[in-house]
Motif scaffolding. Structure first.
Motif, PDB file in Angstrom:
ATOM      1  N   PRO A  53      -4.754  -1.491  11.586  1.00 16.56           N
ATOM      2  CA  PRO A  53      -3.516  -0.910  12.191  1.00 16.56           C
ATOM      3  C   PRO A  53      -2.272  -1.880  12.145  1.00 16.56           C
ATOM      4  O   PRO A  53      -2.321  -2.823  12.693  1.00 16.56           O
ATOM      5  CB  PRO A  53      -3.551  -0.263  13.490  1.00 16.56           C
ATOM      6  N   GLY A  54      -1.114  -1.363  11.480  1.00 17.14           N
ATOM      7  CA  GLY A  54       0.122  -2.056  11.620  1.00 17.14           C
ATOM      8  C   GLY A  54      -0.215  -3.702  10.629  1.00 17.14           C
ATOM      9  O   GLY A  54       0.871  -4.262  10.678  1.00 17.14           O
ATOM     10  N   ALA A  55      -1.302  -3.592   9.833  1.00 16.26           N
ATOM     11  CA  ALA A  55      -1.216  -4.916   8.858  1.00 16.26           C
ATOM     12  C   ALA A  55      -0.348  -4.774   7.756  1.00 16.26           C
ATOM     13  O   ALA A  55       0.027  -3.887   7.127  1.00 16.26           O
ATOM     14  CB  ALA A  55      -2.797  -5.041   8.320  1.00 16.26           C
ATOM     15  N   PRO A  56       0.290  -6.289   7.430  1.00 14.54           N
ATOM     16  CA  PRO A  56       1.234  -6.174   6.420  1.00 14.54           C
ATOM     17  C   PRO A  56       0.670  -5.710   5.080  1.00 14.54           C
ATOM     18  O   PRO A  56       1.430  -5.505   4.036  1.00 14.54           O
ATOM     19  CB  PRO A  56       1.795  -7.528   6.470  1.00 14.54           C
ATOM     20  N   GLY A  57      -0.523  -5.739   4.778  1.00 12.00           N
ATOM     21  CA  GLY A  57      -1.230  -5.440   3.665  1.00 12.00           C
ATOM     22  C   GLY A  57      -1.415  -4.089   3.386  1.00 12.00           C
ATOM     23  O   GLY A  57      -1.924  -3.580   2.333  1.00 12.00           O
TER      24      GLY A  57
ATOM     25  N   GLY B  33      -0.172   2.409   2.429  1.00 11.40           N
ATOM     26  CA  GLY B  33      -0.017   3.745   3.008  1.00 11.40           C
ATOM     27  C   GLY B  33      -0.761   4.814   2.365  1.00 11.40           C
ATOM     28  O   GLY B  33      -0.669   6.112   2.688  1.00 11.40           O
ATOM     29  N   ASP B  34      -1.585   4.358   1.380  1.00 13.95           N
ATOM     30  CA  ASP B  34      -2.629   5.172   0.590  1.00 13.95           C
ATOM     31  C   ASP B  34      -4.044   4.941   1.700  1.00 13.95           C
ATOM     32  O   ASP B  34      -4.633   4.131   1.967  1.00 13.95           O
ATOM     33  CB  ASP B  34      -2.965   4.632  -0.601  1.00 13.95           C
ATOM     34  N   ALA B  35      -4.322   6.148   2.056  1.00 10.62           N
ATOM     35  CA  ALA B  35      -5.408   6.163   3.015  1.00 10.62           C
ATOM     36  C   ALA B  35      -6.755   5.477   2.650  1.00 10.62           C
ATOM     37  O   ALA B  35      -7.411   4.944   3.415  1.00 10.62           O
ATOM     38  CB  ALA B  35      -5.816   7.499   3.838  1.00 10.62           C
TER      39      ALA B  35
ATOM     40  N   ARG C 262      -7.063 -11.861   2.834  1.00 11.51           N
ATOM     41  CA  ARG C 262      -6.124 -11.833   1.760  1.00 11.51           C
ATOM     42  C   ARG C 262      -5.372 -10.578   1.379  1.00 11.51           C
ATOM     43  O   ARG C 262      -4.382 -10.431   1.376  1.00 11.51           O
ATOM     44  CB  ARG C 262      -6.830 -12.374   0.514  1.00 11.51           C
ATOM     45  N   GLN C 263      -6.255  -9.398   1.825  1.00 13.56           N
ATOM     46  CA  GLN C 263      -5.818  -8.212   1.215  1.00 13.56           C
ATOM     47  C   GLN C 263      -4.745  -7.623   2.471  1.00 13.56           C
ATOM     48  O   GLN C 263      -3.901  -7.105   1.841  1.00 13.56           O
ATOM     49  CB  GLN C 263      -7.174  -7.138   1.001  1.00 13.56           C
ATOM     50  N   PHE C 264      -5.135  -7.630   3.550  1.00 14.55           N
ATOM     51  CA  PHE C 264      -4.442  -7.053   4.675  1.00 14.55           C
ATOM     52  C   PHE C 264      -3.523  -8.043   5.332  1.00 14.55           C
ATOM     53  O   PHE C 264      -2.539  -7.583   6.086  1.00 14.55           O
ATOM     54  CB  PHE C 264      -5.487  -6.540   5.609  1.00 14.55           C
TER      55      PHE C 264
END
Length: 895
Positions: free
Chosen positions: A609-613, A616-618, A667-669
């Motif tokens: 929740p709230g991660a910069p990565g 918006g695609d669930a 790296r992803q999130f």
């Protein structure tokens, strides 16, 4: 007159004795033998009278009684009675018996090459070609879940509700059974020492679906479910391990401390594997019915395998349509139409899909090696025929037909090929056993990989066919050569028209060698890169084993945690142990060790929740991850690198809810910041990220798997315990067993193995591929070098008069050496050009076994070409050096 009468009587007596010999012998040699006997009898009568003649009669009687029946029984005689073919076979046999060194070397070469190919053929035949040992095996299918957009999982297990829906489908789907698997603690009775066995939970109709009848009986329909009486069917292998008690049916045994009644024993040789999504097929030692109701399971709990029997004669397309129809209904009901689908795969195709690329690559190598053997034998037989040009010339001068020469040559090749086939079949019996001892444990159908009479017959027939095909070239040349050309060729010792044939065969051998060397070089380079791969942990000095803590023994979670603490403390106190810890899943264990499949990582969706990565695609923001339970010292003992933050907190406080994530998730999130202190959500739990770790490879050593998240292992069962030591980990095994028995006699330390052994098992498939393809390549290279040596040596012998004349008029030895080497270099160049296209096609076949190397890797192919050139030119140089020893004066004087 009296003497003439005695000689007539003597001749009639001898002709009567001739009846002891076969008719073809009398027809062919009878008159000549009688004439010789008449001369001997007349001489005896003239010199010694009737006494000497009687001695000749007695000697004739003894000889006829001794040799006549033997001539009838002699195999050569039976061959000869078959006419020209029999005489030619006998002639070929005698000719080979006069050259024992040639026969032994040729049969040994064929036996070694064919033996290697026979081993690969046996594995390919048993694993890929032979049908599965079940009733109508082509109608059996495994069913899988493809989660589509829901999660990144294309090969997921089924939920219990999926199996129920498939059972209701009807139509082309006749029978459906569900399968589950766990390790269980098994004891034959009260007080018996327990052992760990893999147990398969199944629907009652499994044995009927497979078409197997246990001794005793199979499961009844009312023996499934939570309230049914517990029953069990044993495999024949487990029954043998328990002492092969004939009274075992009806006995009570204990499984996880619960009584079960043995109702049946499966037949000898019956093997069945439940397929896995994250590892190899899993076998079982015992079968029990489900203790739960499948229709009450959670639709999102994908933990069952589904096995379907289709109606006989149904096409795979019809089965796929029926299964997909069920999948659409499940998707609408349980996943709101988000794209879940079910799909079937044929039972055998599904089991062997992982090993198929490696076996096809080895099969291609075996085919190329057989081609190299064929060409080499043809070249050897052609050289042998050229050395017998004078003999052939005499035979043709005496009236031998071309057909007779062809028959004799074909028989010679067939006898050599059959001998090589017999040697290969005998060697394949032991070589196959050795291969299985080294083969990866996840080799499907390994129990079926044996050399029986059928496979031995195929190998022997293949050897005979190779001999016949190889003999065609010299037979055709010898039959077409005229008498004048044979006499002329004989005069110059081997200068006949066979030269072009032999050179063409050498070119073919070089081409085949190039293809095999390229394939072997690529696989070896791939394996060499695999050896340098970092698995994400340090396996040296680690001993691993599993301890199950079943709910039947420890129903309270507090008891489990206390037990885990005590085991870790006892292990850490053992002499030589520098660290002890535990985890819910051990790196690389599912692939090499099938018994561990029940302890693989729990797959779960997570979110940040709230991660910069987040996008918006669930679906992208809730990846599927491997959840791993770990004790707090696990990272340190295993040598897993902590990239940021700290390990898990050893304190057990109710408010401690923390996790470690791997670098891929970081790296992803969190591409621009630190994930430390951020929250990760797993189901309805929210944990705080306290560290980032380097991913340890769980399933494949050559590539990272799904993202990983580490949580506290408190309460997980079973657990894999790991010990680090500075010495040999195997030396700790007795102490480990005693420590576990001291803590609780009901517990078992199962599958005790050093971690280095697990890593080695994970490399076995590539290792065997590299070794076998390299052996094929080196064998083909040796055959090509031998052929090239023979051609150049023959050229030097044929041209020695010409070379002597050149030297006599002032030519330099080294110039003549280059002249001879140029012929060999031209053959090598032609072979390389011919084999170059084959490298491309071989690369496409072996692509599936290459890791980190492209099929056209320039470094590998350049090294192969240079190596081939050096070896073959060395084979040319050795006979070419004879030019340096030519004395023109002596040679011309001899000529």
């Amino acid at each position: 007159m009296r003497g003439d009468r005695l000689l007539d009587v003597s001749e009639r007596w001898f002709r009567l004795l001739q009846r002891l010999y076969p008719a073809d012998f009398r027809d062919e040699m009878g008159d000549a033998v009688v004439e010789a006997y008449r001369d001997r009898a007349r001489e005896a009568l003239n010199r010694g009278g009737i006494i000497r003649l009687a001695a000749v009669w007695v000697r004739a009687l003894v000889d006829s009684l001794r040799n006549g029946p033997g001539e009838r029984a002699r195999p050569a005689a039976s061959w000869r009675r078959r006419g020209n073919w029999g005489r030619d076979a006998e002639l070929a046999t005698r000719r080979l018996m006069r050259a024992p060194a040639f026969v032994v070397s040729t049969v040994a070469t064929l036996g070694l090459g064919l033996g290697l190919s026979a081993v690969v053929y046996t594995v390919v035949q048993r694993v890929l070609i032979d049908p599965m040992p079940y009733r109508d095996p082509d109608d059996l299918y495994y069913v899988w879940r493809d989660y589509g957009a829901i999660a990144d999982l294309k090969r997921g297990m089924l939920a219990g509700t999926d199996i129920v829906e498939l059972q209701k489908a009807g139509g082309v789907i006749e029978q459906v059974v569900g399968l589950g698997r766990q390790l269980q603690t098994f004891a034959i009775g009260e007080g018996a020492e327990p052992i760990e066995i893999p147990v398969m939970f199944t629907s009652p109709g499994l044995f009927d679906l497979l078409g197997v009848a246990p001794a005793g009986r199979a499961f009844a329909a009312d023996e499934e479910g939570p309230g049914a009486s517990p029953v069990m069917v044993l495999t024949h292998e487990l029954w043998n391990r328990l002492g092969a008690d004939p009274e075992v049916i009806g006995r009570r045994v204990r499984l996880n401390n619960r009584p079960y009644q043995v109702i049946g024993v499966l037949p000898r040789g019956f093997v069945f594997a439940r397929n896995e999504s994250a590892g190899p097929p899993q076998r079982a030692d015992a079968f029990i019915p489900f203790r739960v109701r499948l229709d009450e399971a959670s639709p999102r709990d994908g933990s069952y395998a589904g096995l379907v029997r289709a109606r006989r004669g149904t096409s795979p397309e019809q089965v796929a349509a029926a299964v997909e129809g069920v999948g659409r209904a499940v998707d609408r009901r349980d996943f709101d139409g988000r794209g879940l689908r079910l799909y079937p795969l044929g039972l055998k195709s599904d089991l062997v899909s992982g090993i198929r690329p490696a076996l096809l690559a080895l099969a291609l190598g075996g085919v190329f090696l057989v081609l190299a053997l064929l060409v080499n034998l043809a070249s050897v037989l052609l050289a042998r025929a050229s050395q017998r040009e004078q003999e052939l010339a005499v035979s043709r001068a005496l009236g031998a037909s071309g057909a007779a020469i062809v028959r004799a040559t074909l028989f010679e090749g067939a006898l050599l090929g059959t001998g090589g086939g017999l040697a290969a079949a005998l060697g394949a019996f032991w070589a196959t056993r050795a291969l299985l001892a080294l083969a990866p444990l996840d080799l499907p159908r390994r129990e079926a990989v044996v050399v029986d009479g059928r496979i031995a017959g195929v190998v022997i027939a293949a050897g005979t066919l190779i001999g016949l095909l190889a003999a065609l070239a010299p037979a055709t040349w010898a039959a077409r050569a005229s008498l004048s050309s044979l006499l002329a060729s004989s005069a110059v010792r081997g200068g006949g028209g066979h030269g072009r044939l032999r050179r063409g065969m050498v070119v073919a051998q070089v081409a085949v060698s190039l293809v095999l060397l390229a394939a072997g070089g690529l696989v070896v380079r791939s394996f060499e890169r695999l050896l340098r791969v970092d698995p994400g942990f340090r396996p040296e000095g680690i001993l691993s084993f599993w301890v199950r803590m079943p709910p039947e023994f420890f129903p309270k979670i507090e008891d489990v945690i206390a037990l885990q603490d005590r085991i870790e403390q006892e292990l850490a106190a053992l002499p030589g142990v520098s660290g002890a810890s535990a985890t819910s899943v051990l790196p690389l264990c599912p692939r090499p060790l099938p018994a561990f499949a029940a302890a693989r990582a729990y797959q779960t969706t997570i979110s940040f929740p709230g991660a910069p990565g987040n996008t918006g695609d669930a679906d992208r923001d809730t990846p599927l991850a491997d959840q791993i339970g770990a004790r707090v010292t696990y990272l340190d003992v295993m040598g897993i690198r902590l990239l940021a933050g700290r390990p898990l907190d050893p304190a057990r406080r109710d408010d401690v809810r923390e996790a470690l994530i791997d670098s891929a998730l970081a790296r992803q999130f969190f591409p621009t910041g630190s994930p430390l202190g951020a929250e990760v959500r797993i189901g309805d739990r929210t944990l705080t990220i306290v560290g980032v770790v380097r991913q340890a490879r769980l399933y494949d050593i050559h590539q990272d798997g799904r993202p990983q998240i580490f949580v506290h292992a408190d309460g997980y069962r079973p657990l894999a315990f790991v010990l680090r030591t500075g010495g040999d980990p195997r030396a700790l095994i007795p102490d480990v067993r005693q420590a576990i028995r001291r803590i609780d006699p009901r517990l078992v330390a199962a599958e005790i193995r050093p971690m280095e052994e697990l890593v080695d098992h994970s490399l076995r498939r590539q290792h065997i591929s590299a070794v076998l393809l390299s052996a094929f390549a080196l064998g083909a290279l040796l055959l090509a070098a031998m052929g090239l040596y023979g051609v150049v040596a023959g050229a030097v012998m044929r041209r020695r008069h010409e070379l002597a004349l050149r030297l006599a008029v002032g030519a330099d030895h080294r110039a003549l050496l280059r002249l001879v080497l140029r012929e060999g270099a031209s053959l090598v160049t032609a072979g390389v050009l011919m084999g170059a296209p084959g490298i491309y096609f071989a690369g496409r076949v072996i692509r599936g076994v290459l890791l980190g190397v492209t099929p056209l890797d320039p470094l590998t192919l350049t090294s192969v070409a240079v190596g081939l050139g050096l070896v073959t030119m060395l084979a040319c140089y050795v006979p070419a050096r004879r030019v340096l020893g030519i004395d023109p004066a002596q040679l011309l004087r001899h000529e």
